[in-house]
Design a protein around this motif. Structure first.
Motif, mmCIF file in Angstrom:
data_model
loop_
_atom_site.group_PDB
_atom_site.id
_atom_site.type_symbol
_atom_site.label_atom_id
_atom_site.label_comp_id
_atom_site.label_asym_id
_atom_site.label_seq_id
_atom_site.Cartn_x
_atom_site.Cartn_y
_atom_site.Cartn_z
ATOM 1 N N PRO A 183 0.743 -0.985 -0.222
ATOM 2 C CA PRO A 183 0.005 0.007 -0.052
ATOM 3 C C PRO A 183 0.792 1.252 -0.028
ATOM 4 O O PRO A 183 2.065 1.189 0.640
ATOM 5 C CB PRO A 183 -0.875 -0.128 1.405
ATOM 6 N N LYS A 184 0.425 2.352 -0.433
ATOM 7 C CA LYS A 184 0.798 3.721 -0.552
ATOM 8 C C LYS A 184 -0.064 4.721 -0.585
ATOM 9 O O LYS A 184 -0.892 4.742 -1.472
ATOM 10 C CB LYS A 184 1.993 3.621 -1.854
ATOM 11 N N LEU A 194 -6.477 1.700 -1.947
ATOM 12 C CA LEU A 194 -5.986 0.973 -0.871
ATOM 13 C C LEU A 194 -4.790 1.505 -0.251
ATOM 14 O O LEU A 194 -3.473 0.918 -0.459
ATOM 15 C CB LEU A 194 -5.838 -0.468 -1.380
ATOM 16 N N PRO A 195 -4.767 2.837 0.489
ATOM 17 C CA PRO A 195 -3.603 3.298 0.888
ATOM 18 C C PRO A 195 -3.077 2.899 2.101
ATOM 19 O O PRO A 195 -1.651 3.528 2.163
ATOM 20 C CB PRO A 195 -4.065 4.729 1.148
ATOM 21 N N THR A 196 -3.634 1.996 2.885
ATOM 22 C CA THR A 196 -2.808 1.562 4.150
ATOM 23 C C THR A 196 -2.629 0.074 4.248
ATOM 24 O O THR A 196 -3.535 -0.518 3.464
ATOM 25 C CB THR A 196 -3.367 2.242 5.385
ATOM 26 N N THR A 197 -1.868 -0.384 5.069
ATOM 27 C CA THR A 197 -1.632 -1.789 5.275
ATOM 28 C C THR A 197 -3.137 -2.395 5.919
ATOM 29 O O THR A 197 -3.430 -3.406 5.254
ATOM 30 C CB THR A 197 -0.545 -2.043 6.435
ATOM 31 N N GLY A 198 -3.696 -1.702 6.569
ATOM 32 C CA GLY A 198 -5.201 -2.151 7.125
ATOM 33 C C GLY A 198 -6.037 -2.250 6.007
ATOM 34 O O GLY A 198 -6.907 -3.327 5.811
ATOM 35 N N SER A 199 -6.106 -1.195 5.019
ATOM 36 C CA SER A 199 -6.888 -1.361 3.738
ATOM 37 C C SER A 199 -6.704 -2.452 2.970
ATOM 38 O O SER A 199 -7.409 -3.338 2.504
ATOM 39 C CB SER A 199 -6.771 -0.210 2.826
ATOM 40 N N THR A 223 4.692 6.422 6.732
ATOM 41 C CA THR A 223 5.406 7.546 7.611
ATOM 42 C C THR A 223 4.770 8.824 6.622
ATOM 43 O O THR A 223 4.578 9.952 7.259
ATOM 44 C CB THR A 223 6.737 7.457 7.511
ATOM 45 N N ILE A 224 4.511 8.771 5.384
ATOM 46 C CA ILE A 224 4.258 9.923 4.599
ATOM 47 C C ILE A 224 2.903 10.395 5.198
ATOM 48 O O ILE A 224 2.480 11.628 5.285
ATOM 49 C CB ILE A 224 3.882 9.507 3.123
ATOM 50 N N SER A 225 1.720 9.594 5.592
ATOM 51 C CA SER A 225 0.551 10.032 6.105
ATOM 52 C C SER A 225 0.727 9.967 7.681
ATOM 53 O O SER A 225 -0.275 10.065 8.288
ATOM 54 C CB SER A 225 -0.348 8.573 5.891
ATOM 55 N N PRO A 252 7.708 12.398 8.348
ATOM 56 C CA PRO A 252 6.405 12.441 8.063
ATOM 57 C C PRO A 252 5.990 13.497 7.191
ATOM 58 O O PRO A 252 6.294 14.595 7.231
ATOM 59 C CB PRO A 252 5.793 12.469 9.656
ATOM 60 N N GLY A 253 4.717 13.284 6.514
ATOM 61 C CA GLY A 253 4.186 14.381 5.790
ATOM 62 C C GLY A 253 4.740 15.135 4.891
ATOM 63 O O GLY A 253 4.357 16.109 4.080
#
Ligand code: GCO
Ligand code: MN
Ligand code: MN
Length: 389
Positions: A183-184, A194-199, A223-225, A252-253
């Motif tokens: 994910p990214k 599907l932006p995250t590991t949880g998604s 970490t970007i998020s 981050p960010g």
């Protein structure tokens, strides 16, 4: 270990695209001529790496003829033999060619989706030929800038159709290959599906062959998020789905920085390495990063050396943490159990447990008064990490 010099047992891997990065960014051109894949194999073997991973086109150019492909692959296989390196993971480049400018598996155009499948089946064949056991799917172009352009539910269905089709292909070919979805949240698309590991974990449960599919979380991406990457990895481990991991550095960010592993946030990386080591993660420790744009080739190899060295230092710190009497005594105090209550809370529900829990005499004020010496604990961790313990 004492000198933090890696060996193949440490299972450190690099993408061909990592040391092969020429330093191009959106504002400037290449700054160095990177080593060839074969030069890279020799240097990485000398440095103590275990293997390399690749996109199809990191090795075989997009427009190579079948004869060129066979020659390139044969030479590469010989170099693997000569160096003793392996290829544990392979993947498809579904982002560089303009055909994928509006997505690959989630393109609105069925011909583009078919082209993506065709390219991926060939790339899977290549990965298996090179010995890969894990196949990564990073959907860099699977997203939008213009929300009106794609229906997000249809896009997910298209992505699901593709992964289902490809698990079918792998089973049909009798390949021993597992998939790891990466994910990214964004970059290169404005928003990636599907932006995250949880998604990804939620999505995997909807697939035809979920047992064949896990995740490939990346430090930089969460970490970007500004999310807690260690927690994402913990959830993947808990689900038995940590099939691969991408390690690097990131503030981050910010834009996607792909810094050397451990370059930013030593503390999070310490807890990450501790988690992987304590939980007995057996997969590759893969570095998906690249040297700074200011680096020349010598510095590129300093970058590669640094990723591995940092991991080993943090692993040694994790060992020290687990052996530190003061830290362990504090943890014991914080985690003190209760012989009566613990069994009531563990395992399955029963009416008898419900009745017992309802009947417990629990004084909320007394519970709230229990000391939690977390300031002391966190300072001990800081002292340990900075080497003054
Ligand atoms: C990125 C991604 C990629 C993928 C790679 C493997 O941010 O560019 O992390 O490096 O990991 O394409 O699929
Ligand atoms: Mn990345
Ligand atoms: Mn990655």
């Amino acid at each position: 270990m004492a000198d933090f010099v890696p060996t193949k047992n440490d299972k450190f891997t690099f993408g061909l695209w990592t040391f092969g990065n020429a330093g191009r960014d959106p504002f400037g051109s290449e700054v160095r001529v990177p080593p060839t894949p074969i030069e890279g194999l020799h240097k990485l073997s000398e440095l103590g790496a275990y293997g390399v991973n690749l996109h199809d086109n990191d090795l075989v150019p997009f427009d190579a003829t079948p004869a060129e492909r066979d020659r390139i692959v044969a030479e590469f296989k010989q170099a693997l033999k000569d160096t003793g390196l392996v290829v544990p993971m392979a993947t498809t480049n579904l982002f560089a060619h303009p055909v994928f400018k509006d997505g690959a598996f989630t393109s609105n155009d069925p011909k583009v989706r078919a082209f993506a499948l065709q390219k991926t089946m060939r790339a899977i064949d290549l990965g298996v030929e090179l010995g890969a056991g894990v196949y990564v799917f990073w959907g860099g172009r699977e997203g939008v800038e213009v929300e009106a352009s794609k229906d997000p539910v249809t896009a997910l269905q298209h992505f699901r159709d593709a992964i289902n089709f490809l698990t079918g292909y792998v089973a049909d070919q009798k390949y021993k290959l597992k998939f790891a979805l990466e994910p990214k949240p964004n970059e290169p698309r404005g928003d990636i599906y599907l932006p995250t590991t949880g998604s990804m974990l939620g999505f995997i449960a909807t697939l035809d062959k979920p047992e064949m599919v896990g995740v490939n979380p990346e430090y930089a991406h969460d970490t970007i998020s500004a999310l807690n990457f260690t927690h994402a990895v913990a959830q993947a481990l808990d689900a038995g789905k940590l099939f691969h991991i991408d390690l690097n550095g990131q503030k981050p960010g910010r834009f996607d920085q792909d810094l050397r592993f451990g370059q930013e946030d030593y503390k999070t990386n310490f807890f990450l390495v501790k988690l992987l080591e304590d939980r007995g993660y057996t997969g590759s420790r893969h570095f998906d990063a690249h040297a700074l744009r200011t680096s020349d080739i010598d510095d590129v190899w300093q970058f590669a050396r640094g990723c591995m060295r940092t991991y080993l230092i943090l692993k040694e710190k994790a060992r020290q943490f687990n052996a530190d009497p003061e830290i362990q005594a504090l943890l014991k105090e914080i985690n003190a159990g209760d012989a009566v209550i613990d069994p009531l809370l563990a395992g399955k529900y029963s009416p008898a447990k419900a009745a017992s829990i309802k009947g417990l005499k629990l004084d909320a004020n007394q519970l709230a008064a229990k000391p939690l010496p977390y300031e002391r604990l966190d300072q001990l961790v800081f002292d340990l990490l900075l080497g003054v313990r």
